[in-house]
Design a protein around this motif. Structure first.
Motif, PDB file in Angstrom:
ATOM      1  N   TYR A  39       0.838  -1.194   0.000  1.00  0.00           N
ATOM      2  CA  TYR A  39       0.000   0.000   0.000  1.00  0.00           C
ATOM      3  C   TYR A  39       0.875   1.246   0.000  1.00  0.00           C
ATOM      4  N   TYR A  40       0.517   2.219  -0.833  1.00  0.00           N
ATOM      5  CA  TYR A  40       1.270   3.454  -0.967  1.00  0.00           C
ATOM      6  C   TYR A  40       0.313   4.636  -0.917  1.00  0.00           C
ATOM      7  N   GLU A  41       0.835   5.769  -0.496  1.00  0.00           N
ATOM      8  CA  GLU A  41       0.128   7.047  -0.580  1.00  0.00           C
ATOM      9  C   GLU A  41       0.956   7.957  -1.460  1.00  0.00           C
ATOM     10  N   THR A  42       0.325   8.587  -2.415  1.00  0.00           N
ATOM     11  CA  THR A  42       1.020   9.510  -3.309  1.00  0.00           C
ATOM     12  C   THR A  42       0.244  10.819  -3.349  1.00  0.00           C
ATOM     13  N   VAL A  43       0.958  11.903  -3.135  1.00  0.00           N
ATOM     14  CA  VAL A  43       0.381  13.237  -3.278  1.00  0.00           C
ATOM     15  C   VAL A  43       1.141  13.932  -4.393  1.00  0.00           C
ATOM     16  N   PHE A  44       0.398  14.453  -5.362  1.00  0.00           N
ATOM     17  CA  PHE A  44       1.060  15.249  -6.389  1.00  0.00           C
ATOM     18  C   PHE A  44       0.385  16.604  -6.482  1.00  0.00           C
ATOM     19  N   ILE A  45       1.189  17.591  -6.906  1.00  0.00           N
ATOM     20  CA  ILE A  45       0.729  18.976  -6.973  1.00  0.00           C
ATOM     21  C   ILE A  45       0.791  19.423  -8.422  1.00  0.00           C
ATOM     22  N   VAL A  46      -0.318  19.955  -8.919  1.00  0.00           N
ATOM     23  CA  VAL A  46      -0.427  20.420 -10.300  1.00  0.00           C
ATOM     24  C   VAL A  46      -0.391  21.950 -10.304  1.00  0.00           C
ATOM     25  N   GLU A  66      -8.339  16.298 -13.176  1.00  0.00           N
ATOM     26  CA  GLU A  66      -9.070  15.032 -13.158  1.00  0.00           C
ATOM     27  C   GLU A  66      -8.580  14.092 -14.244  1.00  0.00           C
ATOM     28  N   SER A  67      -8.272  14.618 -15.431  1.00  0.00           N
ATOM     29  CA  SER A  67      -7.780  13.750 -16.504  1.00  0.00           C
ATOM     30  C   SER A  67      -6.393  13.206 -16.173  1.00  0.00           C
ATOM     31  N   MET A  68      -5.539  14.005 -15.519  1.00  0.00           N
ATOM     32  CA  MET A  68      -4.230  13.496 -15.076  1.00  0.00           C
ATOM     33  C   MET A  68      -4.411  12.383 -14.051  1.00  0.00           C
ATOM     34  N   THR A  69      -5.340  12.587 -13.126  1.00  0.00           N
ATOM     35  CA  THR A  69      -5.604  11.580 -12.106  1.00  0.00           C
ATOM     36  C   THR A  69      -6.113  10.288 -12.733  1.00  0.00           C
ATOM     37  N   GLN A  70      -6.989  10.391 -13.722  1.00  0.00           N
ATOM     38  CA  GLN A  70      -7.488   9.206 -14.416  1.00  0.00           C
ATOM     39  C   GLN A  70      -6.364   8.504 -15.177  1.00  0.00           C
ATOM     40  N   HIS A  71      -5.442   9.274 -15.748  1.00  0.00           N
ATOM     41  CA  HIS A  71      -4.307   8.689 -16.459  1.00  0.00           C
ATOM     42  C   HIS A  71      -3.428   7.885 -15.500  1.00  0.00           C
ATOM     43  N   PHE A  72      -3.129   8.445 -14.322  1.00  0.00           N
ATOM     44  CA  PHE A  72      -2.302   7.739 -13.349  1.00  0.00           C
ATOM     45  C   PHE A  72      -3.030   6.530 -12.778  1.00  0.00           C
ATOM     46  N   THR A  73      -4.344   6.639 -12.621  1.00  0.00           N
ATOM     47  CA  THR A  73      -5.142   5.501 -12.166  1.00  0.00           C
ATOM     48  C   THR A  73      -5.097   4.371 -13.182  1.00  0.00           C
ATOM     49  N   SER A  74      -5.162   4.703 -14.468  1.00  0.00           N
ATOM     50  CA  SER A  74      -5.105   3.667 -15.504  1.00  0.00           C
ATOM     51  C   SER A  74      -3.739   2.991 -15.541  1.00  0.00           C
ATOM     52  N   ILE A  75      -2.680   3.726 -15.258  1.00  0.00           N
ATOM     53  CA  ILE A  75      -1.341   3.122 -15.194  1.00  0.00           C
ATOM     54  C   ILE A  75      -1.296   2.085 -14.082  1.00  0.00           C
ATOM     55  N   ILE A  76      -1.843   2.430 -12.920  1.00  0.00           N
ATOM     56  CA  ILE A  76      -1.866   1.492 -11.791  1.00  0.00           C
ATOM     57  C   ILE A  76      -2.697   0.267 -12.128  1.00  0.00           C
ATOM     58  N   VAL A 109      -6.501   1.625  -7.094  1.00  0.00           N
ATOM     59  CA  VAL A 109      -6.496   2.897  -6.367  1.00  0.00           C
ATOM     60  C   VAL A 109      -7.682   2.843  -5.413  1.00  0.00           C
ATOM     61  N   THR A 110      -7.380   2.763  -4.120  1.00  0.00           N
ATOM     62  CA  THR A 110      -8.446   2.589  -3.134  1.00  0.00           C
ATOM     63  C   THR A 110      -9.121   3.896  -2.756  1.00  0.00           C
ATOM     64  N   LYS A 111      -8.390   5.018  -2.893  1.00  0.00           N
ATOM     65  CA  LYS A 111      -8.976   6.309  -2.521  1.00  0.00           C
ATOM     66  C   LYS A 111      -8.346   7.409  -3.352  1.00  0.00           C
ATOM     67  N   VAL A 144      -3.613  16.547  -5.042  1.00  0.00           N
ATOM     68  CA  VAL A 144      -4.378  15.316  -5.247  1.00  0.00           C
ATOM     69  C   VAL A 144      -3.697  14.202  -4.451  1.00  0.00           C
ATOM     70  N   LEU A 145      -4.477  13.470  -3.652  1.00  0.00           N
ATOM     71  CA  LEU A 145      -3.984  12.354  -2.858  1.00  0.00           C
ATOM     72  C   LEU A 145      -4.511  11.058  -3.449  1.00  0.00           C
ATOM     73  N   LEU A 146      -3.612  10.083  -3.666  1.00  0.00           N
ATOM     74  CA  LEU A 146      -3.989   8.761  -4.155  1.00  0.00           C
ATOM     75  C   LEU A 146      -3.517   7.711  -3.153  1.00  0.00           C
ATOM     76  N   ASN A 147      -4.412   6.840  -2.716  1.00  0.00           N
ATOM     77  CA  ASN A 147      -4.040   5.663  -1.935  1.00  0.00           C
ATOM     78  C   ASN A 147      -4.023   4.488  -2.900  1.00  0.00           C
ATOM     79  N   ILE A 148      -2.899   3.786  -2.963  1.00  0.00           N
ATOM     80  CA  ILE A 148      -2.665   2.798  -4.008  1.00  0.00           C
ATOM     81  C   ILE A 148      -2.293   1.457  -3.383  1.00  0.00           C
TER      82      ILE A 148
END
Length: 87
Positions: free
Chosen positions: A3-10, A20-30, A37-39, A61-65
């Motif tokens: 489990y990982y937490e990633t925060v990125f700043i745009v 939102e489109s960047m977040t969807q792109h990173f979600t698709s990579i995972i 992506v749990t959260k 944007v915070l992603l729990n992975i």
């Protein structure tokens, strides 16, 4: 899987739909690396503690992975290539 937490700043001049489109792109990579992506939490436009590349604000944007290290490494590589991402 780990489990990982990633925060990125745009950048501040990016629109919310671009974030939102960047977040969807990173979600698709995972998901392509058999992870999940749990959260996803959009924290909005917030002031930075110090200027980064002449920006004083940024979209957080915070992603729990839950993913393997290969998926996280690929996502981080894509983040480094994107000019809109500050950190």
């Amino acid at each position: 899987m780990r489990y990982y937490e990633t925060v990125f700043i745009v950048r501040q001049d990016a629109t919310s739909s671009q974030v939102e489109s960047m977040t969807q792109h990173f979600t698709s990579i995972i998901k392509n690396h058999k992870g999940e992506v749990t959260k996803t939490e959009f924290c909005g436009l917030r002031p930075l503690a110090y200027p980064i590349k002449k920006n004083k604000k940024g979209h957080y944007v915070l992603l729990n992975i839950a993913c393997s290290i290969e998926g996280v490494a690929e996502m981080e590589r894509q983040m480094k290539l994107n000019e809109d991402i500050l950190r």
